[in-house]
Design a protein around this motif. Structure first.
Motif, short mmCIF file in Angstrom:
data_model
loop_
_atom_site.label_atom_id
_atom_site.label_comp_id
_atom_site.label_asym_id
_atom_site.label_seq_id
_atom_site.Cartn_x
_atom_site.Cartn_y
_atom_site.Cartn_z
N ILE A 152 149.45 -75.48 103.83
CA ILE A 152 149.94 -74.59 104.35
C ILE A 152 150.57 -73.67 102.48
N ILE A 153 149.67 -72.95 102.73
CA ILE A 153 150.43 -72.24 100.75
C ILE A 153 151.35 -70.61 101.02
N PRO A 154 152.02 -70.55 99.91
CA PRO A 154 152.71 -69.28 99.69
C PRO A 154 151.97 -68.81 99.23
N TRP A 155 152.78 -67.15 98.93
CA TRP A 155 151.76 -65.93 98.39
C TRP A 155 151.70 -65.87 96.90
N ASN A 156 152.45 -66.49 96.30
CA ASN A 156 152.74 -66.14 94.54
C ASN A 156 151.75 -67.01 94.36
N VAL A 157 151.17 -68.04 94.02
CA VAL A 157 150.06 -68.16 93.41
C VAL A 157 148.44 -68.10 94.76
N ALA A 160 144.85 -69.67 93.65
CA ALA A 160 144.60 -70.93 93.05
C ALA A 160 145.28 -71.92 93.98
N MET A 161 145.71 -71.50 94.79
CA MET A 161 146.89 -72.37 95.21
C MET A 161 145.89 -73.16 96.58
N ILE A 162 144.91 -72.01 96.85
CA ILE A 162 143.95 -73.09 97.57
C ILE A 162 142.86 -73.98 97.19
N LYS A 179 145.56 -72.20 106.39
CA LYS A 179 146.86 -71.34 106.33
C LYS A 179 147.48 -70.46 105.74
N PRO A 180 147.17 -69.71 105.03
CA PRO A 180 147.72 -68.91 104.24
C PRO A 180 149.44 -68.20 104.43
N ALA A 181 150.05 -67.99 103.27
CA ALA A 181 151.22 -66.88 103.32
C ALA A 181 150.24 -65.38 104.11
N GLU A 182 151.23 -64.85 104.52
CA GLU A 182 151.24 -63.33 105.74
C GLU A 182 150.54 -62.74 104.85
N ALA A 183 151.48 -62.96 103.60
CA ALA A 183 151.87 -61.55 102.05
C ALA A 183 150.25 -60.92 101.40
N ILE A 215 150.85 -72.20 114.03
CA ILE A 215 149.93 -73.17 113.17
C ILE A 215 150.23 -73.77 112.80
N GLY A 216 151.58 -73.84 112.02
CA GLY A 216 152.17 -75.57 111.74
C GLY A 216 152.42 -76.42 112.11
N ASN A 217 152.88 -75.76 113.87
CA ASN A 217 152.81 -76.38 115.14
C ASN A 217 151.73 -77.65 115.16
N THR A 231 152.75 -75.96 99.97
CA THR A 231 153.91 -75.81 99.17
C THR A 231 154.65 -73.86 99.20
N GLY A 232 156.23 -74.55 99.74
CA GLY A 232 156.48 -73.25 99.62
C GLY A 232 157.69 -73.51 99.45
N SER A 233 158.68 -72.69 99.81
CA SER A 233 159.81 -73.13 100.12
C SER A 233 160.93 -74.63 100.58
N ILE A 390 166.01 -67.76 91.20
CA ILE A 390 165.91 -66.32 91.46
C ILE A 390 164.46 -66.04 91.88
N PHE A 391 163.57 -66.47 91.31
CA PHE A 391 162.21 -65.51 92.53
C PHE A 391 162.08 -64.00 91.64
N GLY A 392 162.54 -63.39 90.97
CA GLY A 392 162.20 -61.79 90.10
C GLY A 392 162.60 -62.41 88.33
N GLY A 416 164.33 -80.13 91.09
CA GLY A 416 163.39 -80.62 89.51
C GLY A 416 162.57 -80.38 89.59
N LEU A 417 161.81 -79.27 89.11
CA LEU A 417 160.26 -79.31 89.15
C LEU A 417 160.47 -78.97 87.17
N SER A 418 160.10 -78.31 87.00
CA SER A 418 160.14 -78.29 85.29
C SER A 418 161.07 -77.88 84.39
N MET A 460 164.42 -82.19 95.45
CA MET A 460 164.32 -81.01 96.19
C MET A 460 163.26 -80.51 95.82
N SER A 461 162.69 -80.37 95.12
CA SER A 461 161.04 -79.62 94.40
C SER A 461 160.31 -80.63 95.24
N GLY A 462 160.17 -81.33 95.67
CA GLY A 462 158.87 -82.08 96.67
C GLY A 462 158.57 -83.82 96.19
P1 NAP Z 1 157.91 -69.77 102.28
O1 NAP Z 1 158.82 -69.28 102.95
O2 NAP Z 1 158.65 -71.03 102.67
O3 NAP Z 1 155.86 -69.80 102.62
C1 NAP Z 1 155.10 -71.36 102.79
C2 NAP Z 1 154.06 -70.76 103.77
O4 NAP Z 1 154.63 -71.28 104.46
C3 NAP Z 1 153.55 -68.99 103.88
O5 NAP Z 1 152.23 -69.69 104.50
C4 NAP Z 1 154.72 -68.92 105.33
O6 NAP Z 1 153.67 -68.53 106.27
C5 NAP Z 1 154.64 -70.81 105.61
N1 NAP Z 1 156.00 -71.10 107.41
C6 NAP Z 1 156.95 -70.45 106.83
N2 NAP Z 1 157.41 -70.70 108.09
C7 NAP Z 1 157.02 -71.75 108.80
C8 NAP Z 1 156.63 -72.51 109.99
N3 NAP Z 1 158.50 -72.95 110.52
N4 NAP Z 1 155.45 -73.29 110.06
C9 NAP Z 1 154.92 -73.91 108.87
N5 NAP Z 1 154.43 -72.29 108.27
C10 NAP Z 1 155.55 -71.66 107.84
O7 NAP Z 1 157.42 -69.80 100.96
P2 NAP Z 1 157.24 -68.24 100.04
O8 NAP Z 1 158.23 -67.45 99.96
O9 NAP Z 1 155.85 -68.12 100.69
O10 NAP Z 1 157.04 -68.76 98.77
C11 NAP Z 1 157.50 -68.95 97.43
C12 NAP Z 1 158.06 -70.41 97.75
O11 NAP Z 1 156.89 -71.65 97.14
C13 NAP Z 1 158.88 -71.01 95.91
O12 NAP Z 1 160.32 -71.31 96.79
C14 NAP Z 1 158.09 -71.59 95.08
O13 NAP Z 1 159.47 -71.86 94.41
C15 NAP Z 1 157.30 -72.14 95.68
N6 NAP Z 1 157.09 -72.58 95.04
C16 NAP Z 1 156.52 -74.02 94.72
C17 NAP Z 1 155.33 -74.13 93.70
C18 NAP Z 1 155.38 -76.39 93.31
O14 NAP Z 1 153.93 -76.35 92.98
N7 NAP Z 1 156.62 -76.71 93.54
C19 NAP Z 1 153.67 -72.87 93.59
C20 NAP Z 1 154.27 -72.11 94.08
C21 NAP Z 1 155.57 -71.56 95.01
P3 NAP Z 1 154.18 -66.43 106.21
O15 NAP Z 1 154.08 -66.53 104.99
O16 NAP Z 1 153.86 -66.36 107.34
O17 NAP Z 1 155.64 -67.08 106.54
#
Ligand code: NAP
Length: 487
Positions: A152-157, A160-162, A179-183, A215-217, A231-233, A390-392, A416-418, A460-462
């Motif tokens: 499961i990956i986020p939208w910001n990368v 490359a995240m794939i 599963k990519p991020a919706e955005a 999908i996550g379920n 990768t995500g929040s 902040i993410f901005g 504690g990521l970077s 809590m960074s992973g």
């Molecule tokens: P997010 O809201 O956690 O979403 C990440 C992914 O999880 C998306 O694909 C999202 O799908 C999915 N998701 C959301 N709820 C879910 C659930 N209940 N079950 C399964 N999947 C679920 O994070 P984001 O806002 O996209 O990304 C920003 C975050 O990613 C930031 O906190 C950033 O620091 C972190 N990040 C970390 C790294 C790293 O390497 N440590 C790298 C890049 C980003 P939908 O989009 O469809 O909701």
């Protein structure tokens, strides 16, 4: 015909076929620079995810039995196919995520590097003969692929995240459902076309877009999925960790950051300010390794503040596909509103705005999700953005006096990521670098990512690392063979 019906209709990749969702539903992906629709995306759910897991499970025995050298050929072919479409996909990254084209090109390069590096590294997944204390027995370890992986990956990368996940997984002999991020689903489905073009065997990699929780379920509850790579929040990571506990699945978690950036008075001021600005405004501040808390030693605080603010005011902000633009929009209006909230909170508690501090004004920005590059000084440590990501594009500057004080400040958060240190004193750089509680430390350097290097966080960074030898380990199990031998 409605406007939506004229948009390109993207397709998921399941079992080697480009497919629509079982529900027949789609959603529309939009460009954050101008609000224009880009494509229709299948709105998949648990049914599609289940079909994809069926395909990945069916493909696993043959794929895992291939030699690492044979899998490497597939990955190099995939890298070739991606090279051929790199400009087209970089443009999709820019139009769907918003980052400037040169940053999107960087993502494509990291994707290709990851494929080629892991193609070779998996050939070195050695086991070992272990010196055995028991006569008449030999101990041997072998590295074997974990199995079917859910990613499961986020939208910001989004590109490359794939490959940060798929390249080591496939190289190790795992199969994957992604599963990519919706955005940024369109980016992932463009990449899915490349998987199909490169003739990666059916089921080895599958891409499902749509309803995240459904999908996550499936990933959490289907016994055939042996690993979840997320990768995500931190909030969603925690939810997945809890769910993965039921079946004791392996997990990798690349979560949020809250990076401290420390400028000591003995730093090279010109180079340091340039580096901090480029880190802070990278991807409009939407980077997990981005500068969240900028600590500046008091004797240089005013000069750094002034020069960073000058830099912020001069930046060319706009649609990332246009020449000369160095910062694009945020991903959506929700992100803009969150930044507004954090800035208002800090200003309300006494922070002073030195640049920006509002949405971008003017016709060119009206339909997009633009927030001005912002610099704030005198930020109290009680401000929300001290403890939250902040993410901005907001640079928050704090002051400090001594080395010990700033180490305590830097470590006094849950993440504690970077972390980054700017100083010309190498003794200090090493001393402080060793004390910082983070997975990565940049010393007079802000670029941390490379296919060859382990990337990841602590606290809590992973959990786990992506990239480097460690990134391959995440997709391998170590098996012990104890063998009776007639000596
Ligand atoms: P997010 O809201 O956690 O979403 C990440 C992914 O999880 C998306 O694909 C999202 O799908 C999915 N998701 C959301 N709820 C879910 C659930 N209940 N079950 C399964 N999947 C679920 O994070 P984001 O806002 O996209 O990304 C920003 C975050 O990613 C930031 O906190 C950033 O620091 C972190 N990040 C970390 C790294 C790293 O390497 N440590 C790298 C890049 C980003 P939908 O989009 O469809 O909701």
């Amino acid at each position: 015909m409605t406007q939506d019906a004229r948009l390109p209709l993207a397709a998921m990749l399941i079992d080697g076929r480009l497919e629509q969702a079982q529900s027949g539903e789609t959603f529309v992906s939009t460009n954050p620079a101008n609000g224009e629709p880009i494509a229709r995306i299948p709105f998949g759910d648990d049914r599609d995810a289940r079909l994809a897991v069926d395909a990945a499970a069916a493909a696993f025995p043959a794929w895992s039995k291939l030699s690492a050298a044979a899998r490497a050929k597939h990955l190099h072919r995939l890298a070739d196919a991606l090279e051929r479409r790199r400009n087209e996909i970089a443009l999709v990254v820019t139009s769907e995520e918003g980052k400037p084209l040169h940053e999107a090109q960087g993502e494509l390069q990291l994707s290709i590097d990851s494929l080629r590096w892991y193609a070779e590294e998996a050939r070195r997944a050695y086991g070992a003969w272990i010196p055995d204390p028991v006569p008449g027995r030999r101990l041997l370890t072998q590295r074997q692929p974990v199995g079917v992986c859910g990613a499961i990956i986020p939208w910001n990368v989004p590109c490359a995240m794939i490959f940060r996940k798929a390249a080591p997984a496939l190289a190790a002999g795992c199969t994957m459902v992604l599963k990519p991020a919706e955005a940024t689903s369109y980016v992932a489905l463009k990449v899915a076309e490349v998987f199909a073009e490169a003739e990666i065997p059916a089921g080895v990699i599958n891409v499902v877009t749509g309803k995240a929780s459904a999908i996550g379920n499936v990933f959490l509850t289907d016994h055939r999925v042996r690993k979840i790579s997320f990768t995500g929040s931190t909030d969603v990571g925690r939810l997945l960790l809890r769910g993965a506990a039921d079946q004791i699945k392996r997990t990798s978690m690349e979560l949020g950051g809250n990076a401290p950036v420390i400028l000591f008075e003995d730093c090279d001021l010109d180079a340091s300010i340039r580096a901090v600005a480029s880190l802070k405004f990278l991807n409009a501040g939407q980077a997990c390794i981005g500068a969240n808390r900028i600590y500046v030693q008091s004797s240089i605080y005013e000069e750094v503040s002034r020069r960073l603010a000058d830099h912020a005011r001069q930046m060319k902000v706009g649609d990332g596909s246009q020449a000369g633009v160095v910062m694009g929009p945020l991903v959506d209006m929700k992100a803009v509103e969150k930044v507004e909230e954090l800035v208002a909170d800090a200003v309300g508690k006494g922070a002073v705005l030195r640049a920006g501090g509002s949405r971008m004004q003017g016709e060119a920005y009206e339909r997009g999700c633009f927030y001005a590059p912002t610099v704030m000084t005198g930020v109290p440590r009680t401000a929300r953005l001290h403890d939250e990501e902040i993410f901005g594009p907001v640079a928050a500057l704090y002051t400090f006096e001594t080395e010990d004080e700033v180490v305590d400040l830097a470590n006094n958060v849950d993440y504690g990521l970077s972390a980054y240190i700017f100083t010309e004193n190498m003794d200090r750089a090493i001393r402080v670098g060793e004390q910082l509680e983070s997975g990565m430390v940049g010393i007079n350097e802000t670029r941390l990512g490379a296919a060859e290097a382990p990337f990841g966080g602590v606290k809590m960074s992973g959990i786990g690392r992506e990239g480097g030898r460690e990134g391959l380990d995440e997709y391998l199990e170590t098996k012990l063979l104890a063998i009776r031998v007639k000596d």
